[in-house]
Design a protein around this motif. Structure first.
Motif, PDB file in Angstrom:
ATOM      1  N   LYS A  96       4.275  -0.251  -0.222  1.00 10.03           N
ATOM      2  CA  LYS A  96       3.225   0.771  -0.131  1.00 10.03           C
ATOM      3  C   LYS A  96       1.949   0.207   0.497  1.00 10.03           C
ATOM      4  O   LYS A  96       1.288   0.886   1.290  1.00 10.03           O
ATOM      5  CB  LYS A  96       2.920   1.340  -1.512  1.00 10.03           C
ATOM      6  CG  LYS A  96       1.880   2.439  -1.481  1.00 10.03           C
ATOM      7  CD  LYS A  96       1.612   2.994  -2.864  1.00 10.03           C
ATOM      8  CE  LYS A  96       0.526   4.053  -2.799  1.00 10.03           C
ATOM      9  NZ  LYS A  96       0.144   4.533  -4.121  1.00 10.03           N
ATOM     10  N   GLN A 112      -0.049   1.601   3.695  1.00  8.30           N
ATOM     11  CA  GLN A 112      -1.467   1.948   3.690  1.00  8.30           C
ATOM     12  C   GLN A 112      -2.231   1.225   4.794  1.00  8.30           C
ATOM     13  O   GLN A 112      -3.201   1.749   5.330  1.00  8.30           O
ATOM     14  CB  GLN A 112      -2.082   1.621   2.323  1.00  8.30           C
ATOM     15  CG  GLN A 112      -1.580   2.540   1.224  1.00  8.30           C
ATOM     16  CD  GLN A 112      -2.049   2.095  -0.145  1.00  8.30           C
ATOM     17  OE1 GLN A 112      -1.835   0.966  -0.558  1.00  8.30           O
ATOM     18  NE2 GLN A 112      -2.692   3.010  -0.858  1.00  8.30           N
ATOM     19  N   GLY A 133       4.731   3.243   7.847  1.00  6.20           N
ATOM     20  CA  GLY A 133       3.388   3.745   8.107  1.00  6.20           C
ATOM     21  C   GLY A 133       3.118   3.978   9.585  1.00  6.20           C
ATOM     22  O   GLY A 133       2.248   4.775   9.951  1.00  6.20           O
ATOM     23  N   LEU A 155      -9.156  -1.733   4.323  1.00  2.00           N
ATOM     24  CA  LEU A 155      -8.036  -1.780   3.383  1.00  2.00           C
ATOM     25  C   LEU A 155      -8.533  -1.784   1.951  1.00  2.00           C
ATOM     26  O   LEU A 155      -7.984  -1.090   1.090  1.00  2.00           O
ATOM     27  CB  LEU A 155      -7.166  -3.004   3.667  1.00  2.00           C
ATOM     28  CG  LEU A 155      -5.882  -3.128   2.829  1.00  2.00           C
ATOM     29  CD1 LEU A 155      -4.948  -1.958   3.100  1.00  2.00           C
ATOM     30  CD2 LEU A 155      -5.205  -4.454   3.125  1.00  2.00           C
ATOM     31  N   VAL A 172      -9.269   1.706   0.775  1.00  2.40           N
ATOM     32  CA  VAL A 172      -8.100   2.545   0.549  1.00  2.40           C
ATOM     33  C   VAL A 172      -7.370   2.151  -0.742  1.00  2.40           C
ATOM     34  O   VAL A 172      -6.904   3.015  -1.481  1.00  2.40           O
ATOM     35  CB  VAL A 172      -7.133   2.442   1.760  1.00  2.40           C
ATOM     36  CG1 VAL A 172      -5.792   3.095   1.472  1.00  2.40           C
ATOM     37  CG2 VAL A 172      -7.775   3.064   2.974  1.00  2.40           C
ATOM     38  N   ILE A 173      -7.292   0.869  -1.010  1.00  2.00           N
ATOM     39  CA  ILE A 173      -6.494   0.390  -2.146  1.00  2.00           C
ATOM     40  C   ILE A 173      -7.264   0.462  -3.462  1.00  2.00           C
ATOM     41  O   ILE A 173      -6.707   0.790  -4.489  1.00  2.00           O
ATOM     42  CB  ILE A 173      -5.981  -1.041  -1.877  1.00  2.00           C
ATOM     43  CG1 ILE A 173      -4.964  -0.975  -0.746  1.00  2.00           C
ATOM     44  CG2 ILE A 173      -5.362  -1.632  -3.123  1.00  2.00           C
ATOM     45  CD1 ILE A 173      -4.374  -2.283  -0.364  1.00  2.00           C
TER      46      ILE A 173
END
Length: 156
Positions: free
Chosen positions: A14, A18, A49, A151, A154-155
């Motif tokens: 995942k 992402q 992705g 990143l 987003v995480i």
């Protein structure tokens, strides 16, 4: 630098998914980790992705797998077999600057051919839980510093 822990292979995949939408043509990712750490699992997520539907497997015996059906090409390299040299004729610049994303497993074996800027992703097993992985993102260059910042947003 940014570090995150995953609890299973699906979470590792995942994170690759992402990251993929943030990637640009000619981005270079180095994946470092022991055998079975999750380098190919992470790459499977990247491929998904990017919109690649083909099955992604480690290119250990062929050295490079090319996937062209996604948002941009993915050049997946496993250079473990080049530990003792032999990569002079593989046209590295054609991959690194060929308009796709280059993902290199065991990058230390082609250190002399790598571009100056890249994103290194270290993947390690958690010694206390074999399902957990610790992913450390180490940017080399401004582009990749910005990518890691994206990143993180987003995480987290």
């Amino acid at each position: 630098m940014f570090t995150i822990k995953t609890n299973d292979a699906q979470q590792t995949e995942k994170i690759g998914m992402q990251l993929a939408p943030m990637l640009n043509p000619n981005d270079v990712l180095l994946l470092d980790g022991d055998l079975g750490a999750g380098k190919t699992t992470f790459t499977k997520g990247l491929a998904k992705g990017l919109g690649i539907k083909r099955y992604v497997k480690s290119p250990t015996f062929t050295i490079i797998h090319e996937y062209h059906e996604g948002r941009m090409p993915l050049f997946h390299m496993d250079v473990y077999r080049l530990e003792d040299g032999g990569g002079d004729d593989l046209g590295w610049d054609e991959y690194f600057f060929g308009g796709g994303v280059s993902v290199i497993e065991w990058s230390q074996f082609i250190r002399d051919y790598l571009p100056d800027t890249f994103l290194k992703v270290k993947i390690a097993r958690n010694e206390k839980d074999d399902n957990q992985r610790i992913l450390t993102f180490e940017p080399q260059g401004k582009r990749y510093e910005e990518l890691v910042d994206q990143l993180k947003e987003v995480i987290q």
